[in-house]
Design an enzyme around this catalytic site. Structure first.
Site, PDB file in Angstrom:
ATOM      1  N   GLU A 135      49.328  -3.130  43.992  1.00  9.57           N
ATOM      2  CA  GLU A 135      47.981  -2.087  43.496  1.00  9.57           C
ATOM      3  C   GLU A 135      48.037  -3.318  41.950  1.00  9.57           C
ATOM      4  O   GLU A 135      49.326  -3.712  41.405  1.00  9.57           O
ATOM      5  CB  GLU A 135      48.459  -0.761  42.749  1.00  9.57           C
ATOM      6  CG  GLU A 135      48.523   0.302  43.966  1.00  9.57           C
ATOM      7  CD  GLU A 135      49.493   1.170  43.513  1.00  9.57           C
ATOM      8  OE1 GLU A 135      47.903   2.477  43.977  1.00  9.57           O
ATOM      9  OE2 GLU A 135      50.542   1.653  43.198  1.00  9.57           O
ATOM     10  N   GLU A 156      53.641   7.083  52.057  1.00 13.23           N
ATOM     11  CA  GLU A 156      52.972   5.685  51.324  1.00 13.23           C
ATOM     12  C   GLU A 156      53.252   4.599  51.138  1.00 13.23           C
ATOM     13  O   GLU A 156      54.663   5.066  50.186  1.00 13.23           O
ATOM     14  CB  GLU A 156      51.809   6.196  50.114  1.00 13.23           C
ATOM     15  CG  GLU A 156      50.743   5.486  49.781  1.00 13.23           C
ATOM     16  CD  GLU A 156      50.340   6.174  48.388  1.00 13.23           C
ATOM     17  OE1 GLU A 156      50.075   7.088  48.701  1.00 13.23           O
ATOM     18  OE2 GLU A 156      50.046   5.423  47.612  1.00 13.23           O
TER      19      GLU A 156
END
Length: 738
Positions: free
Chosen positions: A151, A146
């Site tokens: 974020e 990932e």
């Protein structure tokens, strides 16, 4: 011997730091410029739906409703439109939002992946732009890998995070970096570009071009695996509400909240291979691929058919390479220097270092140590177009009256004019098709850095030339470590990139980028420049907007390796050319090889398979038209199940039955990505059944009454139809009837 290239006088200089810069090759994007109020493009995005916490104790339910994702007007977006991903508080006190993904539609491996985003603000909000390994269904998470490109925790609108998750370094143990906006700025106030630059063994995170976090194979925990080399990943965008990391919204969090997406773009990295020659082995042998040999080739040119011409400098020859990699000697004799005109091996050159080809197939050569310009016909006949062999100088004039001093780079325009980098004269010369020579920029014998017009401009050992479609010349001003531009119609000279007298390898805006004895330049149809940055052992790209990036090789690190982006290695590359499909050819001088660089293009479907309705027993053919570089492969599916052997652009089905009915799709795949077609539905109807006679039964038995009467009536009609009209002298006869 006069031929002592300036670019071989230094040693490599390691990079001193850089800004992230996008490679020139855009392979996939969504600009979200469809009509306001519509949803995301279904050929590019699909949805994750539902709400079960998503492994993070999130509170939202993801939907595909326009309430949660729609294109909106936004004057701050580059085209006035953006995708809005909207988190809504429901009347029941829950939350809805949207999570988009390209899974099954597009994947990529390596390159620059970026999005221009404006973030929401408030406690409990968790916007993200990220990637997952496409093999997640087979190996699970975190083995699939990932890459969290961006974020943010809504309660801290000044900071974003980049994180890498893999087997042994996932969740709270993920490898993470953070970036904080300066001067108290908020990510919710304006758009910012969030990106990763991903190459073998290396991933870099950046915000607005500022690299803030790097992960490499060497930085993952001992005993764990790096699962990011060459594996395809798909993209995700979502706005979560609540969760184990951000916590839950509180009374201060206003809803609805929106993550605005101006665009998402994916750029390719250059993939480098060896077209011909054997690294580290000089020679003159003809042959195919690695069977051929070169001796310090210094320049390349490519024609419209993909044939590459090479100034094989220390062999004193001009070579030709077919698209299949077959190398032959076009003119000159290896190991025999001289100035004789003639055909094939009867001709002689003396360290030729520049080569160009026109639309008619004539090849032009800067015969450097002869101080002449030569021309080779397609039949291999060599003549001297301008200059006098063995006599250097700077005089303008016709043919043999003109003089040159160490000419190197050469290029031809559509009118048949040549432009020459007259290296040791520090000038740019023009040669007409009739051989008349003039100086268009610089002053012979006077080096310098000044921009200006004509003789007011100064160069310092210019070597490489290329010409764009607008008639602008671009020059590698080698000993100034800059890239210059000459407008041929006015002779105005400006500096495009680099800082005169400052060597280095920094990428970034053109005025801040640095080069180290660049020796050749090429331009593609889109206006991107490509530079052989010789003493950095790299290839550089300059976009039309003036952003410089390293597209292959690593500054200060010479070598022979083929590979992707920074994994490739060169050894004083000096010549560069680009063909009409964007392929890049490099004379890798001290490796004695010719290299090929390709910007891979993810598959793009241009013609979708079409639905069909047929009857049982029919033959059916589905087809798809797709592009991609390298050429893609295909896999057809029926109702989601792969069809064995169905691996071409066409799917043929013979004698179809009702069991063949269903939804057909095709997945188109290459190393740069995967795309899946829209569904083509095959409907198979049963064949019509002829009506049966009453009473059934087979042969035998008496004819029914109605049938006997029908036969009698038919006999009467035929008898009347075929009875001729009696004519005088003609017998009255009757045609044979029933």
């Amino acid at each position: 011997m006069k031929f002592v290239p300036f670019f071989l006088l230094g040693s490599g200089l390691a990079a001193t730091g850089h800004l992230a810069a996008a490679p020139p090759a855009l392979i996939w994007s969504d600009e979200f410029n469809q009509p306001v109020g519509t949803g995301p493009d279904p050929t590019k995005w699909n949805y994750d739906l539902g709400g079960s916490g998503w492994g993070n104790q999130e509170l939202e339910v993801y939907t595909d409703a326009r309430e949660n994702s729609a294109v909106v007007a936004d004057p701050d977006a580059t085209d006035g439109k953006a995708l809005a991903i909207i988190a809504v508080r429901t009347a029941a006190g829950g939350y809805t939002s949207a999570r988009l993904k390209t899974q099954g539609l597009f994947t990529t491996a390596y390159g620059r992946i970026e999005a221009r985003l404006k973030l929401p603000i408030g406690d409990g909000l968790w916007p993200a732009f990220w990637m997952l390994g496409d093999n997640i269904g087979a190996v699970g998470w975190p083995a699939c890998g990932e890459i969290d490109i961006m974020e943010n925790l809504g309660q801290d609108p000044t900071r974003v995070y980049g994180t890498l998750h893999g087997p042994g370094y996932s969740g709270a143990q993920g490898l993470q970096g953070a970036y904080t906006l300066p001067n108290g700025q908020l990510f919710s106030d304006d758009y910012h570009v969030f990106a990763v630059d991903w190459s073998p063994d290396l991933i870099e995170w950046s915000v607005d071009g500022h690299v803030y976090f790097t992960c490499t194979l060497a930085t993952i925990p001992p005993g764990t695996r790096w699962v990011f080399n060459g594996a395809p990943f798909f993209l995700l965008l979502n706005l979560a509400v609540g969760g184990s990391w951000p916590g839950n919204p509180d009374a201060t969090t206003a809803f609805p909240q929106t993550l605005y997406v101006d665009y998402v773009r994916v750029y390719a990295l250059l993939t480098v291979s060896t077209l011909a020659g054997q690294a580290g082995t000089s020679g003159s042998a003809n042959g195919t691929g690695s069977a051929a040999q070169f001796n310090h080739p210094c320049d390349v040119a490519v024609d419209s058919a993909g044939n590459v011409y090479v100034a094989d400098t220390n062999n004193h020859t001009v070579r030709k390479i077919t698209p299949a990699g077959v190398v032959t000697t076009l003119a000159g004799k290896a190991g025999s220097s001289g100035s004789a005109d003639g055909t094939g091996t009867a001709a002689q050159f003396n360290h030729p270092s520049g080569v160009a080809v026109d639309s008619a197939g004539s090849v032009y050569v800067s015969d450097t140590d002869n101080d002449t310009i030569r021309v080779i016909t397609s039949a291999g006949m060599v003549t001297t177009l301008a200059g006098q062999a063995g006599t250097s100088g700077s005089a303008d004039g016709p043919r043999t009256a003109a003089r040159f001093n160490g000419p190197s780079g050469i290029v031809t325009d559509t009118a048949g004019n040549l432009y020459v980098a007259d290296t040791l004269n520090h000038t740019i010369r023009k040669v007409t098709s009739s051989g008349v020579v003039s100086t268009i920029a610089g002053m012979a014998g006077v080096s310098g850095t000044a921009d200006g017009t004509g003789t007011a401009a100064r160069f310092y050992g210019p070597q490489g030339l290329t010409l764009d479609g607008a008639g602008n010349l671009y020059v590698t001003d080698t000993n100034n470590d800059t890239i210059r531009k000459v407008v041929t119609s006015t002779s105005a000279v400006t500096t495009v990139a680099g800082l005169a007298g400052s060597i280095g390898s920094d990428d970034g805006p053109a005025s801040q980028a640095l080069f180290y004895y660049p020796s050749s330049v090429a331009v593609d149809d889109a206006g991107n420049l490509y530079v052989a940055d010789t003493d950095n052992h790299t290839l550089r790209g300059i976009t039309p907007s003036g952003v410089v990036s390293t597209i292959a090789g690593m500054a200060g690190s010479s070598g022979i390796a083929d590979g992707v982006g920074v994994a490739a290695r060169f050894n004083f590359p000096t010549g560069i050319a680009v063909d009409n499909t964007g392929n890049i050819y490099v004379a890798d001088t001290n490796n004695h090889t010719i290299r090929l660089g390709i910007f891979p293009a993810a598959p793009l479907i241009t013609t979708q398979p079409q639905s069909q309705t047929v009857t049982v027993g029919a033959n059916v053919q589905f087809s798809v038209t797709a592009s991609g570089k390298p050429a893609p492969s295909y896999q057809w599916y029926l109702n989601g199940t792969a069809l064995s052997g169905a691996t071409g652009a066409r799917l043929s089905l013979a004698n179809v039955q009702t069991t063949d009915a269903g939804s057909y799709t095709v997945t188109v795949i290459n190393n740069s990505g995967t795309v899946t077609s829209s569904v083509a539905t095959l409907t198979v109807n049963s064949a019509p059944v002829p009506p049966s006679s009453s009473g059934g039964g087979g042969g035998g038995g008496a004819m029914e009454g109605w049938f006997v009467m029908a036969l009698a009536f038919l006999a009467l009609v035929r008898a009347r139809r075929f009875r001729p009209v009696p004519l005088p002298g003609r017998p009255n006869f009757r045609c044979l009837s029933i």
